[in-house]
Design an enzyme around this catalytic site. Sequence first.
Site, mmCIF file in Angstrom:
data_model
loop_
_atom_site.group_PDB
_atom_site.id
_atom_site.type_symbol
_atom_site.label_atom_id
_atom_site.label_comp_id
_atom_site.label_asym_id
_atom_site.label_seq_id
_atom_site.Cartn_x
_atom_site.Cartn_y
_atom_site.Cartn_z
ATOM 1 N N CYS A 81 -4.028 3.829 7.468
ATOM 2 C CA CYS A 81 -5.172 3.255 6.758
ATOM 3 C C CYS A 81 -5.652 1.964 7.439
ATOM 4 O O CYS A 81 -6.257 2.064 8.510
ATOM 5 C CB CYS A 81 -4.811 3.068 5.288
ATOM 6 S SG CYS A 81 -6.259 2.969 4.236
ATOM 7 N N HIS A 181 -1.706 7.569 3.359
ATOM 8 C CA HIS A 181 -0.467 6.786 3.238
ATOM 9 C C HIS A 181 0.758 7.649 2.958
ATOM 10 O O HIS A 181 1.207 7.718 1.804
ATOM 11 C CB HIS A 181 -0.599 5.808 2.056
ATOM 12 C CG HIS A 181 -1.630 4.760 2.208
ATOM 13 N ND1 HIS A 181 -1.380 3.537 2.800
ATOM 14 C CD2 HIS A 181 -2.929 4.728 1.834
ATOM 15 C CE1 HIS A 181 -2.465 2.800 2.778
ATOM 16 N NE2 HIS A 181 -3.438 3.492 2.198
ATOM 17 N N GLU A 183 3.669 6.899 3.385
ATOM 18 C CA GLU A 183 4.747 6.007 2.912
ATOM 19 C C GLU A 183 4.772 5.899 1.394
ATOM 20 O O GLU A 183 5.720 5.370 0.829
ATOM 21 C CB GLU A 183 4.620 4.627 3.569
ATOM 22 C CG GLU A 183 3.488 3.730 3.074
ATOM 23 C CD GLU A 183 2.124 4.041 3.710
ATOM 24 O OE1 GLU A 183 1.968 5.106 4.347
ATOM 25 O OE2 GLU A 183 1.206 3.201 3.540
HETATM 26 N N1 GLN Z 1 -10.119 -0.708 3.100
HETATM 27 C C1 GLN Z 1 -9.008 -1.279 3.799
HETATM 28 C C2 GLN Z 1 -9.427 -1.951 5.108
HETATM 29 O O1 GLN Z 1 -10.555 -2.050 5.452
HETATM 30 C C3 GLN Z 1 -7.951 -0.257 4.093
HETATM 31 C C4 GLN Z 1 -7.313 0.214 2.805
HETATM 32 C C5 GLN Z 1 -5.865 0.607 2.940
HETATM 33 O O2 GLN Z 1 -5.184 0.283 3.917
HETATM 34 N N2 GLN Z 1 -5.376 1.248 1.912
HETATM 35 O O3 GLN Z 1 -8.596 -2.406 5.795
#
Ligand code: GLN
Length: 203
Positions: A81, A181, A183
């Site tokens: 992410c 994710h 994890e």
């Molecule tokens: N929206 C977040 C970003 O721009 C990422 C979200 C996440 O890691 N769950 O970093």
Amino acid sequence: MSTPLIGVLALQGDVREHLIALAAADAVARPVRRAEELAEVDALVIPGGESTTMSKLALNFGVMDPLRERVAAGMPVYGTCAGMIMLADKILDGRDYQETVGGIDMTVRRNAFGRQNESFETAIPFQGLEGEPVNGVFIRAPWVESVGAGVEVLAEVPAADGPDSRIVAVRQGNLLATSFHPELTGDHRVHAYFVRMVEAAAQ
Ligand code: GLN
């Protein structure tokens, strides 16, 4: 050969969950905040969190350039992410000051799914993983808007609009990134996949 040591970049984000998932995948893992700590690990996970904050902290803590050097030297890195955003050569909808480590020849759109769906879960077939599809947990997640020729697409989800599907997992050499994710799910197959990459790189 001794067991490779995997760091989790611990500037911000869901560090603990990655440490637990790596341990469950039989890896030895520890948090990394400073350049000296980065120098001690064989591989790195960049967690989910907020990529703008992570970028600022990486610059403030003086780890951005050391990270770029390690990536250029072939260190295996897995980003989830926000961590995926950190591994992108190009980002869309980032902040002006936001820098990335880069390394994967891809353009990633920040908060891309967020506009349709703040967070959601869906079953995703994942190239190279045996058994059931993985449960993709998406939280204000990015998607991969485009990839270069050297990038392998490992997972996609059907798109609500635009093209038929959106890329949500990629690999380029020793770099792995997912929009979602693993994890957070208790299914450690993606972490185990990364541990195998790390072991192969250490050979
Ligand atoms: N929206 C977040 C970003 O721009 C990422 C979200 C996440 O890691 N769950 O970093």
